[in-house]
Design a protein around this motif. Structure first.
Motif, PDB file in Angstrom:
ATOM      1  N   VAL A 131      57.382  72.516  66.124  1.00 17.99           N
ATOM      2  CA  VAL A 131      56.905  73.087  64.858  1.00 17.99           C
ATOM      3  C   VAL A 131      56.022  72.112  64.090  1.00 17.99           C
ATOM      4  CG1 VAL A 131      58.902  74.612  64.657  1.00 17.99           C
ATOM      5  CG2 VAL A 131      58.990  72.327  63.637  1.00 17.99           C
ATOM      6  N   ALA A 132      55.649  70.993  64.713  1.00 15.46           N
ATOM      7  CA  ALA A 132      54.893  69.956  64.003  1.00 15.46           C
ATOM      8  C   ALA A 132      53.608  70.495  63.398  1.00 15.46           C
ATOM      9  CB  ALA A 132      54.598  68.792  64.947  1.00 15.46           C
ATOM     10  N   ASP A 133      52.916  71.385  64.106  1.00 16.76           N
ATOM     11  CA  ASP A 133      51.638  71.900  63.621  1.00 16.76           C
ATOM     12  C   ASP A 133      51.794  72.839  62.429  1.00 16.76           C
ATOM     13  OD1 ASP A 133      50.342  70.478  65.566  1.00 16.76           O
ATOM     14  OD2 ASP A 133      50.186  72.156  66.969  1.00 16.76           O
ATOM     15  N   ALA A 134      52.993  73.344  62.210  1.00 17.46           N
ATOM     16  CA  ALA A 134      53.219  74.277  61.105  1.00 17.46           C
ATOM     17  C   ALA A 134      53.661  73.566  59.826  1.00 17.46           C
ATOM     18  CB  ALA A 134      54.279  75.307  61.506  1.00 17.46           C
ATOM     19  N   LEU A 135      53.846  72.245  59.888  1.00  8.80           N
ATOM     20  CA  LEU A 135      54.323  71.491  58.728  1.00  8.80           C
ATOM     21  C   LEU A 135      53.161  71.097  57.830  1.00  8.80           C
ATOM     22  CD1 LEU A 135      56.816  69.135  60.593  1.00  8.80           C
ATOM     23  CD2 LEU A 135      57.407  71.165  59.247  1.00  8.80           C
ATOM     24  N   SER A 140      55.427  66.524  56.697  1.00  6.08           N
ATOM     25  CA  SER A 140      55.321  65.571  57.802  1.00  6.08           C
ATOM     26  C   SER A 140      55.611  64.156  57.337  1.00  6.08           C
ATOM     27  CB  SER A 140      53.921  65.646  58.425  1.00  6.08           C
ATOM     28  OG  SER A 140      53.708  66.912  59.031  1.00  6.08           O
ATOM     29  N   LEU A 141      55.083  63.771  56.194  1.00  3.45           N
ATOM     30  CA  LEU A 141      55.341  62.426  55.672  1.00  3.45           C
ATOM     31  C   LEU A 141      56.829  62.207  55.426  1.00  3.45           C
ATOM     32  CD1 LEU A 141      52.363  62.055  53.160  1.00  3.45           C
ATOM     33  CD2 LEU A 141      52.750  60.644  55.200  1.00  3.45           C
ATOM     34  N   ALA A 142      57.492  63.216  54.888  1.00  4.43           N
ATOM     35  CA  ALA A 142      58.925  63.092  54.627  1.00  4.43           C
ATOM     36  C   ALA A 142      59.703  62.895  55.927  1.00  4.43           C
ATOM     37  CB  ALA A 142      59.427  64.332  53.890  1.00  4.43           C
ATOM     38  N   LEU A 143      59.319  63.626  56.966  1.00  6.52           N
ATOM     39  CA  LEU A 143      60.020  63.499  58.243  1.00  6.52           C
ATOM     40  C   LEU A 143      59.757  62.152  58.900  1.00  6.52           C
ATOM     41  CD1 LEU A 143      59.528  67.098  59.678  1.00  6.52           C
ATOM     42  CD2 LEU A 143      61.685  66.047  58.969  1.00  6.52           C
ATOM     43  N   TRP A 144      58.521  61.656  58.819  1.00  6.93           N
ATOM     44  CA  TRP A 144      58.227  60.364  59.422  1.00  6.93           C
ATOM     45  C   TRP A 144      58.974  59.237  58.711  1.00  6.93           C
ATOM     46  CZ3 TRP A 144      55.945  58.931  63.869  1.00  6.93           C
ATOM     47  CH2 TRP A 144      55.323  59.940  64.608  1.00  6.93           C
TER      48      TRP A 144
END
Length: 340
Positions: A131-135, A140-144
């Motif tokens: 689902v990376a492209d849908a973030l 994305s920054l929060a997950l990284w």
């Protein structure tokens, strides 16, 4: 039982199970009264055959069944006994106990089927890479950032020896573990009809720089395969969060900078993902950059490429083979430049 399997090529290491086999495995793990409502094979993995098993009645319990390849499968040195290695090292992931699957039952007797298998808890969430492209950029920054904290947590666990886990040998010195892995990769590359000239040259330089490797004196836990495909996330009103860390069967003990995560970070960096990687390093803590650390990084690149190259050759990924050859040559050139 409702059984759903994935059609695969005969050469694939995955081997589907029959409904009778799954039922027998569940009875051994959960008791003679255990009944299976359904079993659905999952895709996405490259090694084990994995099912979501619903124990009847369906709403009561769902578990994960992971089954290792049969003994007849063509496996390289780093794939041998992966499930046994994971079970051995699993207690050392205690700092991530709320994110890691728990083993409910394991059977290595080969009495029901001629393969190792484990039942584990089913974690929530979806694979991050799916689902990376849908973030959004903010998500994305929060997950990284969470990714960086998770890697730091794993690497915060100290061990007593380098290499391993059982049945892979353990060593008192980090250089011995690195050279062992490199020697195994050299043999595997030769067996895959790959040119080993650059690898042999790299090994000789690394052997001569063993003292630099042995500046790493404390073994730390390494996941061995931690990237977006092995992180499960959930998206909610409070933002996305990592809810699962899976597939630690390639874990071993060594220098955190040798972990697969660090290798992929270095090889996939680009202007587009720099903000994401910066957020990872801010959470993890940037390691000091010295001549010695650069030499070790080149040694680890050779070590990781040495594992990836034969795998790519065996699975017919010609583009990855050529990329691996280039990266190995680059690592060799760096080792020559930084030779102690």
């Amino acid at each position: 039982m409702e059984l759903t399997t994935i059609e695969r090529a005969p050469s694939d290491a995955h081997r589907a199970l029959t409904a009778e086999q799954i039922a027998a495995m569940c009875r051994r793990a959960f008791g003679e009264s255990a009944a299976v409502a359904s079993a659905r094979e999952l895709g996405g993995g490259t090694f084990n055959t994995t099912y979501v098993v619903s124990l009847a009645p369906v709403e009561e319990r769902r578990v994960i069944l992971r089954v290792a390849p049969p003994g007849s499968a063509a496996l390289s040195w780093d794939e041998a006994a992966l499930m046994r290695r994971e079970l051995h090292v699993q207690p050392y992931f205690a700092a991530l106990s709320t994110l890691a699957p728990r083993t409910l039952a394991a059977d290595f007797t080969r009495q029901i089927i001629d393969r190792d298998y484990v039942f584990q808890t089913l974690l929530p969430g979806e694979r991050w890479d799916d689902v990376a492209d849908a973030l959004s950029p903010e998500e994305s920054l929060a997950l990284w950032e969470q990714f960086g904290r998770i890697a730091r947590t794993i690497h915060g666990t100290a061990g007593s020896a380098f290499g391993g886990p059982f049945p892979v040998p353990e060593f008192p010195a980090w250089s011995e573990a690195v050279l062992y892995r490199l020697a195994c990769s050299l043999r595997t590359m030769a067996g895959a009809s790959l040119d080993v000239t650059d690898m042999a040259a790299a090994i000789e330089i690394i052997r001569g720089g063993a003292a630099v490797l042995d500046e790493i004196r404390e073994p730390r836990l390494l996941h061995g395969d931690l990237w977006l495909f092995n992180l499960l996330i959930e998206r909610g009103a409070g933002g996305p969060r990592v809810v699962g860390v899976i597939d630690a069967d390639r874990a071993f003990w060594g220098d955190p900078m040798a972990d697969w995560t660090m290798f992929v970070l270095s090889k996939s960096a680009s202007p587009a993902n720099r903000p994401l990687y910066d957020r990872f390093w801010e959470a993890y803590g940037r390691p000091p950059q010295t001549r010695a650390s650069a030499f070790r990084a080149a040694a680890y690149e050779a070590m990781n490429v040495g594992i990836a190259l034969p795998w790519a050759a065996r699975h017919g990924h010609g583009d990855l083979v050529e990329r691996g050859k280039r990266e190995l040559r680059e690592a060799l050139e760096t080792l020559r430049r930084l030779r102690p």
